[in-house]
Design an enzyme around this catalytic site. Structure first.
Site, PDB file in Angstrom:
ATOM      1  N   ARG A 168       0.770  -1.021   0.118  1.00  0.00           N
ATOM      2  CA  ARG A 168       0.011  -0.283   0.075  1.00  0.00           C
ATOM      3  C   ARG A 168       0.957   1.135   0.348  1.00  0.00           C
ATOM      4  O   ARG A 168       1.688   1.484   1.004  1.00  0.00           O
ATOM      5  CB  ARG A 168      -0.789   0.101   1.294  1.00  0.00           C
TER       6      ARG A 168
ATOM      7  N   ASN B 230      -7.561   2.211  10.119  1.00  0.00           N
ATOM      8  CA  ASN B 230      -6.247   2.289  10.878  1.00  0.00           C
ATOM      9  C   ASN B 230      -6.271   2.546  12.276  1.00  0.00           C
ATOM     10  O   ASN B 230      -7.268   3.156  12.657  1.00  0.00           O
ATOM     11  CB  ASN B 230      -5.507   3.391  10.476  1.00  0.00           C
TER      12      ASN B 230
ATOM     13  N   GLU C 225      -3.635   0.086   8.289  1.00  0.00           N
ATOM     14  CA  GLU C 225      -2.452   0.306   9.116  1.00  0.00           C
ATOM     15  C   GLU C 225      -2.476  -0.111  10.507  1.00  0.00           C
ATOM     16  O   GLU C 225      -3.762   0.033  11.091  1.00  0.00           O
ATOM     17  CB  GLU C 225      -2.186   1.967   9.050  1.00  0.00           C
TER      18      GLU C 225
ATOM     19  N   GLU D  16      -6.951   8.903   6.227  1.00  0.00           N
ATOM     20  CA  GLU D  16      -7.066   9.505   7.544  1.00  0.00           C
ATOM     21  C   GLU D  16      -7.565  10.974   7.518  1.00  0.00           C
ATOM     22  O   GLU D  16      -6.732  11.810   7.767  1.00  0.00           O
ATOM     23  CB  GLU D  16      -5.681   9.299   8.415  1.00  0.00           C
TER      24      GLU D  16
ATOM     25  N   HIS E 111      -2.309  11.208   0.827  1.00  0.00           N
ATOM     26  CA  HIS E 111      -2.069  10.781   2.095  1.00  0.00           C
ATOM     27  C   HIS E 111      -1.410  12.101   2.716  1.00  0.00           C
ATOM     28  O   HIS E 111      -0.132  12.341   2.979  1.00  0.00           O
ATOM     29  CB  HIS E 111      -0.796   9.626   2.221  1.00  0.00           C
TER      30      HIS E 111
ATOM     31  N   TYR F  13      -4.123   2.299  16.186  1.00  0.00           N
ATOM     32  CA  TYR F  13      -2.952   2.199  16.878  1.00  0.00           C
ATOM     33  C   TYR F  13      -3.100   2.049  18.426  1.00  0.00           C
ATOM     34  O   TYR F  13      -2.464   1.008  18.893  1.00  0.00           O
ATOM     35  CB  TYR F  13      -1.877   3.530  16.599  1.00  0.00           C
TER      36      TYR F  13
END
Ligand code: IFM
Length: 489
Positions: free
Chosen positions: A91, A310, A388, A180, A135, A312
């Site tokens: 990606r 995504n 991600e 995002e 991005h 985290y």
């Protein structure tokens, strides 16, 4: 996503190797400004990140993406490395100002050629290219003309999407419009910790709407111009929001952050409407009825084939009254300006007794499990892709030339296990992309944070797969998680 205090509720998988679903895609991700370098080559013009990183005090150590990981020149070696690791998909994102300098007008063939060659190299290696159009690196000239708070930027983005569909449509089958958009809108125009560094709450909300519109318009263009089999997606950094306590005040704080962190995108994109509570929370900042024009919501709600998620770390919130949280630091960088327009009073907390990454983000795989199931509950039948997931640690090369990163292996194991359990519980997760293939420019933190599975020695640009890269290669090879190591008492 999420509003109940939720931790550790998921069933545990029995020990031993459990395969992932057939067809599950294994990949790694990067983004143009973070890895490419070659900032002024072959006609590329500055993006907002070139300008921002050159502004004193904005990026740690004054780092810029001028050279980054030099992927622009080393893409052949990098693809060979991906191949050795057994990656099935890569990606990457396209630098808008490399292919359409200044963000308007004709494309530059030399810029497009880089992506054609990269994609050809990937295809030759049997690696599926997954292209992200945006991005975060808006051409500076478009920012000078007003940037994302201006509607015309969505129109420019649609033209750019058409250029990319023409250039790569015959060889790229998986497309993502935006990565995002929350960060583009709220870190870029709200807290100002990201480019272009503006601190204007109303502009941040306007930017969010125009990013939504840009997504919808680009999705329409891609759908019209790409082969019918092409997969369209958008990637959101959905916040897995948890109230600190069961109080009604903390529940309201979680609702607010869910609204301006998540539903401001999922609402229009997946339901064709902005959530009423978001409009109410922000009515003093923006005249939504003037901002959202007739037809916008239908455009934004064009169906996607898959939603990129995504993740985290979770986002734990309260009212300031209920705890010791911090209204200034939500894990996205310190600023005197909030990236949460209309909900500036909400306080953010870090989970106690959990390992932390070098970003000071807590390691919490249950957040990913909960998030995938929350999205599935709210949007039944929607295919998902973890686009991600990963962690920064203070990696270093041993004198023997090895990079041991057991914390990253533990992080990846925990999160892949969470994906697997979410699939077993009903989430339709189609793949997983590790962030990141290699160490790179971590935005306002510059090169001080290493997220890569591959270590980059920036002085020589030498790549060294870390222990986690070998571990991930093993997972890919077996299409399964290896049994967890025994913990000795
Ligand atoms: O490096 C970033 C990436 O560009 C977007 N998602 C989060 C990553 C880690 O901060």
């Amino acid at each position: 996503m999420g509003s109940a205090p939720a931790t550790g509720t998921a069933p545990q998988r029995p020990a031993g190797e459990t395969p992932f679903p057939a067809g599950f895609v294994w990949g790694a991700a990067t983004a143009a400004y973070q890895v490419e370098g070659a900032a002024a080559e072959n006609g590329r013009t500055p993006s907002i990140w070139d300008t921002f990183s050159r502004t004193p005090g904005k990026v740690r150590n004054g780092d810029t993406g001028d050279i980054a990981a030099d992927h622009y020149h080393r893409y052949r070696d990098d693809v060979a490395l991906m191949s050795r690791l057994g990656l099935k998909a890569y990606r990457f994102s396209v630098s808008w100002s490399r292919v359409q300098p200044t963000g308007r007008g004709p494309a530059v063939e030399r810029g497009l050629d880089f992506y054609r060659k990269l994609v050809d190299e990937l295809l030759e290696a049997g690696i599926t290219p997954v292209a992200t159009l945006y991005h975060w690196d808006l051409p500076q000239e478009l920012e000078d003309a007003g940037g994302w708070p201006q509607r015309v930027t969505a129109e420019r983005f649609a033209d750019y999407a058409a250029i990319m569909a023409g250039a790569l449509g015959d060889r790229v089958g998986m497309w993502t419009t935006l990565n995002e958009p929350w960060c583009s809108a709220f870190l870029g125009y709200g807290s100002g910790v990201h480019a272009p560094g503006r601190t204007e709450p109303a502009s941040a909300l306007r930017a969010a709407h125009h990013l939504n519109l840009a997504h919808g318009r680009a999705a329409g263009i891609l759908r019209d111009r790409l082969p019918a089999a092409a997969q369209l997606s958008v990637t959101l950094n959905l916040h897995q929001v948890r109230p600190l306590t069961a109080s009604t005040q903390d529940a309201d704080a979680a609702r607010r952050i869910d609204a301006v962190g998540n539903r401001i995108f999922t609402g229009p994109m997946l339901r064709g409407e902005y959530p009423g509570d978001l409009l109410a929370d922000t009515a003093h900042l923006v005249d939504w009825s003037g901002l959202v024009r007739d037809g916008d919501l239908a455009e934004i709600a064009r169906p996607v084939d898959v939603l990129g998620v995504n993740y985290y770390t979770p986002t734990i919130v309260s009212t300031p009254a209920s705890g010791t949280g911090d209204t200034r630091n939500d894990g996205h960088g310190n600023s005197d300006h909030s990236p949460w327009p209309g909900s500036e009073h909400v306080a953010f907390h870090l989970a106690e007794n959990r390992p932390r990454t070098a970003m000071n983000w807590s390691v919490d795989p249950e957040g990913l499990y909960d998030l995938l199931l929350d999205v599935t509950r709210d949007h039944p039948g929607l295919p998902l892709m973890v686009t991600e997931n990963g962690a920064a640690f203070d990696d270093y090369m041993s004198p023997e030339g090895r990079v041991e990163d057991p914390e990253r292996i533990a992080y990846l194991r925990g999160h892949l296990d969470a994906v697997q359990r979410a699939v077993a519980a009903g989430a339709d997760v189609r793949g997983y992309f590790l962030w990141s293939l290699m160490d790179n420019f971590e935005w306002a933190y510059g090169y001080s944070k290493r997220f890569g599975a591959v270590y980059v020695d920036y002085a020589t640009q030498r790549r060294t797969p870390k222990a986690s890269a070998h571990w991930y290669a093993d997972v890919i090879r077996h299409h399964a998680l290896p049994p967890a190591p025994e913990v000795r008492a």
